[in-house]
Design a protein around this motif. Sequence first.
Motif, short mmCIF file in Angstrom:
data_model
loop_
_atom_site.label_atom_id
_atom_site.label_comp_id
_atom_site.label_asym_id
_atom_site.label_seq_id
_atom_site.Cartn_x
_atom_site.Cartn_y
_atom_site.Cartn_z
N THR A 1 6.09 8.77 3.12
CA THR A 1 5.93 7.67 2.18
C THR A 1 4.92 6.69 2.75
N SER B 199 2.98 2.87 1.92
CA SER B 199 2.98 1.67 1.08
C SER B 199 1.98 0.67 1.65
N SER C 150 0.56 -3.60 1.47
CA SER C 150 0.86 -4.98 1.11
C SER C 150 -0.38 -5.82 1.40
N ASN D 223 1.39 0.50 -5.36
CA ASN D 223 1.35 0.12 -3.95
C ASN D 223 2.11 1.06 -3.03
N SER D 224 2.66 2.14 -3.57
CA SER D 224 3.34 3.11 -2.71
C SER D 224 3.24 4.50 -3.31
#
Length: 70
Positions: A35, A37, A39, A50-51
């Motif tokens: 995974t 992500s 920020s 965003n992920s």
Amino acid sequence: IGGSVSCALGTLNSGSTVQVVVRVRPTAEGPLVSTASVSAAIADHDTSNNSASATTTVSGFACTITGTAK
């Protein structure tokens, strides 16, 4: 097990892309979920992108030794 990797990529312009390669050495067969992500310090009006996740199935830990024993 699990773990995380953090990368400070500096300033990226809107629409920019970057590739981060993480190599792992699985210790068991089965699903391996990765995974990613992101920020930012500024507001993001579209957090839906965003992920991302990807699943890979690890198999084939058996090995074959060939040759002549001494």
